[in-house]
Structure formats: structure tokens, C-alpha cells
Motif scaffolding. Structure first.
Motif, mmCIF file in Angstrom:
data_model
loop_
_atom_site.group_PDB
_atom_site.id
_atom_site.type_symbol
_atom_site.label_atom_id
_atom_site.label_comp_id
_atom_site.label_asym_id
_atom_site.label_seq_id
_atom_site.Cartn_x
_atom_site.Cartn_y
_atom_site.Cartn_z
ATOM 1 N N GLU A 27 3.874 -4.724 -2.559
ATOM 2 C CA GLU A 27 4.842 -4.206 -3.529
ATOM 3 C C GLU A 27 4.767 -2.682 -3.610
ATOM 4 O O GLU A 27 5.787 -2.007 -3.764
ATOM 5 C CB GLU A 27 4.587 -4.823 -4.906
ATOM 6 N N VAL A 28 3.550 -2.147 -3.484
ATOM 7 C CA VAL A 28 3.389 -0.692 -3.470
ATOM 8 C C VAL A 28 4.013 -0.121 -2.200
ATOM 9 O O VAL A 28 4.731 0.882 -2.229
ATOM 10 C CB VAL A 28 1.899 -0.307 -3.565
ATOM 11 N N GLN A 30 6.411 -1.212 -0.528
ATOM 12 C CA GLN A 30 7.870 -1.292 -0.570
ATOM 13 C C GLN A 30 8.496 -0.280 -1.523
ATOM 14 O O GLN A 30 9.716 -0.190 -1.613
ATOM 15 C CB GLN A 30 8.292 -2.713 -0.978
ATOM 16 N N SER A 31 7.648 0.490 -2.221
ATOM 17 C CA SER A 31 8.187 1.410 -3.224
ATOM 18 C C SER A 31 7.927 2.876 -2.901
ATOM 19 O O SER A 31 8.332 3.749 -3.677
ATOM 20 C CB SER A 31 7.581 1.093 -4.605
ATOM 21 N N TRP A 33 7.752 6.376 -0.210
ATOM 22 C CA TRP A 33 8.493 7.059 0.852
ATOM 23 C C TRP A 33 7.655 8.273 1.252
ATOM 24 O O TRP A 33 7.486 9.203 0.470
ATOM 25 C CB TRP A 33 9.847 7.472 0.292
ATOM 26 N N ALA A 76 10.372 3.338 1.936
ATOM 27 C CA ALA A 76 11.549 2.825 1.244
ATOM 28 C C ALA A 76 12.504 3.969 0.932
ATOM 29 O O ALA A 76 12.134 4.897 0.205
ATOM 30 C CB ALA A 76 11.130 2.129 -0.047
ATOM 31 N N GLY A 79 12.605 5.710 -2.467
ATOM 32 C CA GLY A 79 11.394 5.313 -3.171
ATOM 33 C C GLY A 79 10.618 6.517 -3.677
ATOM 34 O O GLY A 79 11.061 7.665 -3.571
ATOM 35 N N THR A 80 9.452 6.254 -4.220
ATOM 36 C CA THR A 80 8.607 7.321 -4.749
ATOM 37 C C THR A 80 8.143 8.234 -3.625
ATOM 38 O O THR A 80 7.479 7.774 -2.691
ATOM 39 C CB THR A 80 7.370 6.737 -5.453
ATOM 40 N N ASP A 116 1.445 10.404 -5.399
ATOM 41 C CA ASP A 116 2.803 10.640 -5.878
ATOM 42 C C ASP A 116 3.013 12.157 -5.939
ATOM 43 O O ASP A 116 2.320 12.862 -6.680
ATOM 44 C CB ASP A 116 2.960 10.011 -7.265
ATOM 45 N N ASN A 173 7.640 -1.706 6.337
ATOM 46 C CA ASN A 173 8.376 -0.445 6.217
ATOM 47 C C ASN A 173 7.922 0.600 7.234
ATOM 48 O O ASN A 173 8.447 1.709 7.242
ATOM 49 C CB ASN A 173 8.225 0.128 4.804
ATOM 50 N N LEU A 205 15.096 -5.639 0.169
ATOM 51 C CA LEU A 205 13.686 -5.939 -0.011
ATOM 52 C C LEU A 205 13.299 -7.130 0.829
ATOM 53 O O LEU A 205 14.110 -8.013 1.050
ATOM 54 C CB LEU A 205 13.393 -6.205 -1.493
#
Length: 205
Positions: A27-28, A30-31, A33, A76, A79-80, A116, A173, A205
């Protein structure tokens, strides 16, 4: 002396170690970038195992290039935005002598963190990765011959390290390259991480 069964088990274990399972929560992965990469060689212990000389600065540049090709701009879309930092500890090349006797694999040892960019929050910290190389080479003359010249072995282990980092951290990804990114560090320049042709038509997703 190791018996045949022990040798096979050891070889199998090294084969698994040379694979690249995803090491962070899917899940991380996938979020995020990857928009920035940074390579640290302050703890680097050198290139060992074969008759080849590479300075810390050269290893840093080579790994930055490998990660730029395999990781920068991937993840992603939208994404972040994150910075991937790799603390490189060692590059160990499997010598022909080692390969002849017991087999072996060339590896890059490192610790990788993801931050981040906007908040400075660590998404993942000090994920230990020891990967790369040509895959496990069985012992004997064929295994020894498969190592190739030291320069080729070094180039291969660096390139595959970049690919392994991408698969280990980004999973599915790892092949999605979107947008642009940069390489951090003194004198670094922005590095294009993709083109419009690389952008997926939709994000699923």
C-alpha cells in the motif's frame, strides 16, 4: 567438508537472497512517487573480491546513474513525492576462485530510506538491501568462467542493484516511469525521468 545436500541447500538460500521480493508495504509502494535520489558513500568499505579499483566517488556516480535509470520518476503518478536515499556499504564481487570452489554471487550491500519530500517525514528507514549480481553461480569451472572480466562483473552488479532496488521498494510500480526527478548532491543536475510517451493513459490500483 560440505556434503552435496548441504551445498544444494546453501545454493538455494543464496538464490533466494539474490531475488528481489518487495520489502515494504504494498500500500505504501502504491502511494509514492520517486522524485529525488541521493547516494551516500561515507560508510563505503570499497570494492572487494576481484582485482579492480574503483574510488568511492566513482562508485557513487555509477550507483546514482543506475538508480536514475531504474528508480527515478517511478511509482504512482500524482502520489507522494519522495526521496530515495541509498547508504552504500560495500560492493563484493565473487572471484573466479570462490566461484570455482563454492559458487557465489556478486552483491551491493546497502541501507535504503524513503522520505516524504514535502514534510521531511521518513516513509521507510534503513531498509537493508544486499542485492545485484549475475544470480547465483554454481561451483566448478563453468561457475568460475561465468563471472566474466572484473570490469564487466562490476558494471553488471551495479546495474542489477538499481533494478533490484526498484523491484524491492516499488513492486509492481517499478516499471511505471512518469514525470521528472533529480539526483541530489553537490553539482547534481535535474535528470529527466520520462517523457509523455512513458505516461500511462490511466492510473489503476
Amino acid at each position: 567438508m560440505m556434503d552435496r545436500r548441504g551445498f544444494i541447500c546453501t545454493g538455494g538460500a543464496l538464490l533466494l537472497a539474490a531475488c528481489s521480493p518487495q520489502v515494504i508495504d504494498p500500500e505504501v509502494a502504491q502511494s509514492i512517487w520517486v522524485q529525488d535520489i541521493a547516494v551516500d558513500v561515507s560508510n563505503f568499505r570499497g570494492v572487494t573480491g576481484r582485482n579492480i579499483t574503483r574510488s568511492s566517488s566513482q562508485v557513487k556516480a555509477d550507483i546514482e546513474a543506475a538508480l536514475g535509470r531504474s528508480v527515478l520518476g517511478r511509482g504512482a503518478p500524482g502520489g507522494t513525492p519522495v526521496r530515495l536515499s541509498a547508504d552504500i556499504e560495500a560492493v563484493r564481487l565473487a572471484s573466479p576462485g570462490q566461484a570455482f570452489l563454492v559458487g557465489g554471487v556478486s552483491v551491493v550491500s546497502s541501507k535504503v530510506s524513503i522520505m516524504d519530500i514535502e514534510t521531511g517525514t521518513l516513509v521507510e528507514s534503513d531498509v537493508r538491501l544486499a542485492s545485484g549480481g549475475q544470480g547465483y553461480a554454481l561451483g566448478g569451472a563453468i561457475g568460475a568462467a561465468s563471472r566474466g572480466a572484473p570490469e564487466a562483473d562490476y558494471a553488471n552488479v551495479i546495474a542489477l542493484y538499481g533494478q533490484d532496488v526498484a523491484r524491492s521498494l516499488l513492486g509492481n510500480n517499478a516499471t511505471r516511469r512518469v514525470g521528472q526527478g533529480r539526483v541530489s548532491g553537490p553539482g547534481a543536475t535535474s535528470t529527466p525521468a520520462g517523457t509523455n510517451a512513458d505516461r500511462p493513459a490511466i492510473w489503476a490500483l
